[in-house]
Structure formats: C-alpha cells, structure tokens
Design an enzyme around this catalytic site. Structure first.
Site, PDB file in Angstrom:
ATOM      1  N   ASN A   6     -25.145  13.534   2.418  1.00  0.00           N
ATOM      2  CA  ASN A   6     -24.659  13.100   3.726  1.00  0.00           C
ATOM      3  C   ASN A   6     -23.161  13.429   3.824  1.00  0.00           C
ATOM      4  OD1 ASN A   6     -23.322  11.326   5.621  1.00  0.00           O
ATOM      5  ND2 ASN A   6     -25.286  10.297   5.857  1.00  0.00           N
ATOM      6  N   HIS A   9     -18.718  11.563   6.149  1.00  0.00           N
ATOM      7  CA  HIS A   9     -17.334  11.123   5.909  1.00  0.00           C
ATOM      8  C   HIS A   9     -16.323  12.258   5.873  1.00  0.00           C
ATOM      9  CE1 HIS A   9     -18.470   7.096   6.046  1.00  0.00           C
ATOM     10  NE2 HIS A   9     -19.323   7.194   5.047  1.00  0.00           N
ATOM     11  N   HIS A  42     -25.376  11.947  10.452  1.00  0.00           N
ATOM     12  CA  HIS A  42     -25.777  10.871  11.363  1.00  0.00           C
ATOM     13  C   HIS A  42     -24.989  11.042  12.652  1.00  0.00           C
ATOM     14  CE1 HIS A  42     -26.319   6.190  11.891  1.00  0.00           C
ATOM     15  NE2 HIS A  42     -26.715   6.877  12.947  1.00  0.00           N
ATOM     16  N   ARG A  44     -24.029   9.459  15.619  1.00  0.00           N
ATOM     17  CA  ARG A  44     -24.038   8.090  16.146  1.00  0.00           C
ATOM     18  C   ARG A  44     -23.750   8.094  17.633  1.00  0.00           C
ATOM     19  NH1 ARG A  44     -23.478   4.045  11.818  1.00  0.00           N
ATOM     20  NH2 ARG A  44     -23.188   2.593  13.525  1.00  0.00           N
ATOM     21  N   ARG A  48     -18.572   8.528  16.146  1.00  0.00           N
ATOM     22  CA  ARG A  48     -17.358   8.165  15.390  1.00  0.00           C
ATOM     23  C   ARG A  48     -17.047   9.173  14.275  1.00  0.00           C
ATOM     24  NH1 ARG A  48     -19.440   2.820  12.169  1.00  0.00           N
ATOM     25  NH2 ARG A  48     -19.798   2.137  14.294  1.00  0.00           N
ATOM     26  N   THR A 100     -24.943   1.835   8.395  1.00  0.00           N
ATOM     27  CA  THR A 100     -26.265   1.330   8.734  1.00  0.00           C
ATOM     28  C   THR A 100     -26.574   0.111   7.875  1.00  0.00           C
ATOM     29  OG1 THR A 100     -26.843   3.629   9.094  1.00  0.00           O
ATOM     30  CG2 THR A 100     -28.655   2.058   9.100  1.00  0.00           C
ATOM     31  N   GLU A 150     -37.728   6.488   4.302  1.00  0.00           N
ATOM     32  CA  GLU A 150     -36.569   6.450   3.412  1.00  0.00           C
ATOM     33  C   GLU A 150     -36.350   4.995   3.060  1.00  0.00           C
ATOM     34  OE1 GLU A 150     -32.876   8.456   4.515  1.00  0.00           O
ATOM     35  OE2 GLU A 150     -31.766   7.019   3.274  1.00  0.00           O
ATOM     36  N   HIS A 190     -28.770   4.924   0.420  1.00  0.00           N
ATOM     37  CA  HIS A 190     -27.774   3.975   0.908  1.00  0.00           C
ATOM     38  C   HIS A 190     -27.137   3.234  -0.258  1.00  0.00           C
ATOM     39  CE1 HIS A 190     -25.467   1.567   3.637  1.00  0.00           C
ATOM     40  NE2 HIS A 190     -25.887   2.350   4.600  1.00  0.00           N
TER      41      HIS A 190
HETATM   42  N1  PXP Z   1     -29.459   6.906   4.257  1.00  0.00           N
HETATM   43  C1  PXP Z   1     -29.193   6.378   5.465  1.00  0.00           C
HETATM   44  C2  PXP Z   1     -30.334   6.111   6.377  1.00  0.00           C
HETATM   45  C3  PXP Z   1     -27.871   6.094   5.855  1.00  0.00           C
HETATM   46  O1  PXP Z   1     -27.630   5.563   7.076  1.00  0.00           O
HETATM   47  C4  PXP Z   1     -26.822   6.405   4.985  1.00  0.00           C
HETATM   48  C5  PXP Z   1     -25.410   6.148   5.391  1.00  0.00           C
HETATM   49  O2  PXP Z   1     -25.049   7.013   6.413  1.00  0.00           O
HETATM   50  C6  PXP Z   1     -27.138   6.978   3.731  1.00  0.00           C
HETATM   51  C7  PXP Z   1     -28.462   7.195   3.387  1.00  0.00           C
HETATM   52  C8  PXP Z   1     -26.077   7.341   2.751  1.00  0.00           C
HETATM   53  O3  PXP Z   1     -25.479   6.186   2.301  1.00  0.00           O
HETATM   54  P1  PXP Z   1     -24.190   6.276   1.387  1.00  0.00           P
HETATM   55  O4  PXP Z   1     -23.114   6.921   2.204  1.00  0.00           O
HETATM   56  O5  PXP Z   1     -23.900   4.856   1.031  1.00  0.00           O
HETATM   57  O6  PXP Z   1     -24.557   7.129   0.186  1.00  0.00           O
END
Ligand code: PXP
Length: 237
Positions: A6, A9, A42, A44, A48, A100, A150, A190
């Site tokens: 992901n 950031h 993501h 949003r 953001r 999330t 997931e 997550h």
């Molecule tokens: N899975 C989902 C559904 C998420 O919303 C996120 C955060 O955007 C992640 C995985 C990744 O989480 P993390 O950034 O804590 O690794």
C-alpha cells in the site's frame, strides 16, 4: 504468500507540501522492482492522500496488479468502473478516522454490497471485502458473491498482552481456514510490521498480505527498495 504494498503514505507526504514529490507512481515502480506482487491504493472520499490522477496513471504503469481500496460511494465507484483495476477491496470509511478502523458489516449491508459487487463484476473486476475475523462476516461475504476477503489484522497487531495476541491470532487463523473452506480467496492486512507479520506468515491459508505503513516507515531510514526487500524476505517464502 504474496506481498502487496500500500503506497498511500507516499501520497500523504507529497500532499503535505502540495507539490509533486514524492510521487506514488515512482514508488509503485520501485516496490514492483523490489518484488511486490501488487500495488494497493485507497482512494478516499476526501482524497487526503491518493488522488484521481494517481489512480489513472498507476493503471497505466503498474505491471503486477492494482488493488483499489474504496468505500461504496458513487463518485469513487465511477472511477473504479472507468479505471478497471484488477481488483477492488471494499472498506468502510469514516471521514474523521486516521485509518480504516474496522471491517465491513457485511451482514447488515449485504444488499448494498451485493449491488456493488455485481457492478464491479460486470467490468471483470475481482472484489475483496475487508472484514473482521468473525465467522458470520465471512459467510455473508461468500453468500453475496465476493471473490475474496481481506481479514482485518488490526486488533491482532495492536494487542500487547500475550494471551490476547494468541487469541486474536487464532481468530485470524480460524477465519482464514473458514474462508478457504467456503472457496474464497483469503488476504489479510492492517497494522502488520516486520515483527508481528511473522506469525501471520505461518497461516498457510492466507494468499496475500497488504502492508503499507510499516514499509514506508522503514523506507525513510533504509530506502524503499531495501524496505520492500526485507518485508518480501519474510512474507514471500
Ligand atoms: N488493508 C486495508 C483494508 C487498509 O485499509 C489498510 C490501510 O490503508 C491496509 C491494509 C494497510 O495497513 P497498514 O498501512 O497498517 O499496513
């Protein structure tokens, strides 16, 4: 086990100054060349971090697999249907949250979710539902035609007491088995980091992990390529 990364950031940092750097498109290319098997963003409702431009360009440049995380809102749904990522992960979304916070309540919102899944399937987009590791949510996901779930690992990742960690890990393990028995693809994510991910990699029923924050945090000190390689060495065994 596969590793999807992901890159939200990277866009968070870019947007802090409103310019063009660092570019999540460049980050995706580095993640892929370091071994990532998927790129997750993501989009949003408040844009953001990732924005429409990012999603459209990533659609052109991501060679592995683009996973668009999104809440069900018509505005975002239209972007998904137009851009056609390989997969969409449906998540709940509240404007005030930092990230999330919980899984979807598939039981309570099955009609709405089924309609969204049908629309995405019409465009040949695979659909994953982000759910807490709870049997009813997994069963409801299968009933309404999701391709994958997931499993939300946030509670496990945040737990500190030994017994709590064990119980929450067990919930993820049992849920992964349950999902597989029902014929679903099983992903998880997550809050996973270089330490707590190890126990998750022992769960053979999980196909793929989605990890963002820990890799981007490590990348600040070690470089993105190195951060991805280190996570890939743990996950992709
Ligand atoms: N899975 C989902 C559904 C998420 O919303 C996120 C955060 O955007 C992640 C995985 C990744 O989480 P993390 O950034 O804590 O690794």
């Amino acid at each position: 086990m596969k590793l999807s990364i992901n890159i939200d950031h990277v866009a968070t940092l870019r947007n802090a100054r409103g310019g063009m750097e660092p570019d999540p498109v460049a980050a995706a290319a580095i993640c892929e060349s370091a071994g990532a098997e998927g790129i997750v963003v993501h989009l949003r409702e408040d844009r953001r971090h990732i924005n429409d431009r990012d999603v459209r360009i990533l659609r052109q440049t991501v060679a592995s697999k683009l996973d668009l995380e999104m809440a069900i809102s018509e505005d975002i749904m239209l972007v998904a249907l137009e851009v056609k990522p390989e997969m969409v992960t449906l998540v709940p979304e509240k404007r005030q949250e930092l990230t999330t916070e919980g899984g979807l309540d598939v039981v309570a919102h099955s009609a709405l979710l089924r309609a969204a899944i049908d629309r995405l399937h019409d465009r040949n987009i695979l659909v994953s539902l982000f759910v807490d590791p709870v049997p009813e949510q997994i069963e409801a996901s299968e009933k309404i035609g999701a391709d994958m779930i997931e499993l939300h690992t946030g509670a496990y990742a945040n737990a500190r007491a030994e017994g709590e960690v064990r119980d929450l890990l067990d919930a993820v393990r049992q849920s992964a088995k349950h999902g597989k028995r029902l014929g679903l693809g099983v992903n998880a994510g997550h809050g996973l980091n270089y330490r707590n991910v190890r126990a998750i990699t022992e769960i053979g029923e999980i196909d793929e992990l989605s990890i963002g924050h820990a890799i981007m945090s490590r990348a600040i000190f070690a470089g993105l390529e190195q951060a991805v390689r280190e996570m890939a060495a743990i996950v992709m065994r």
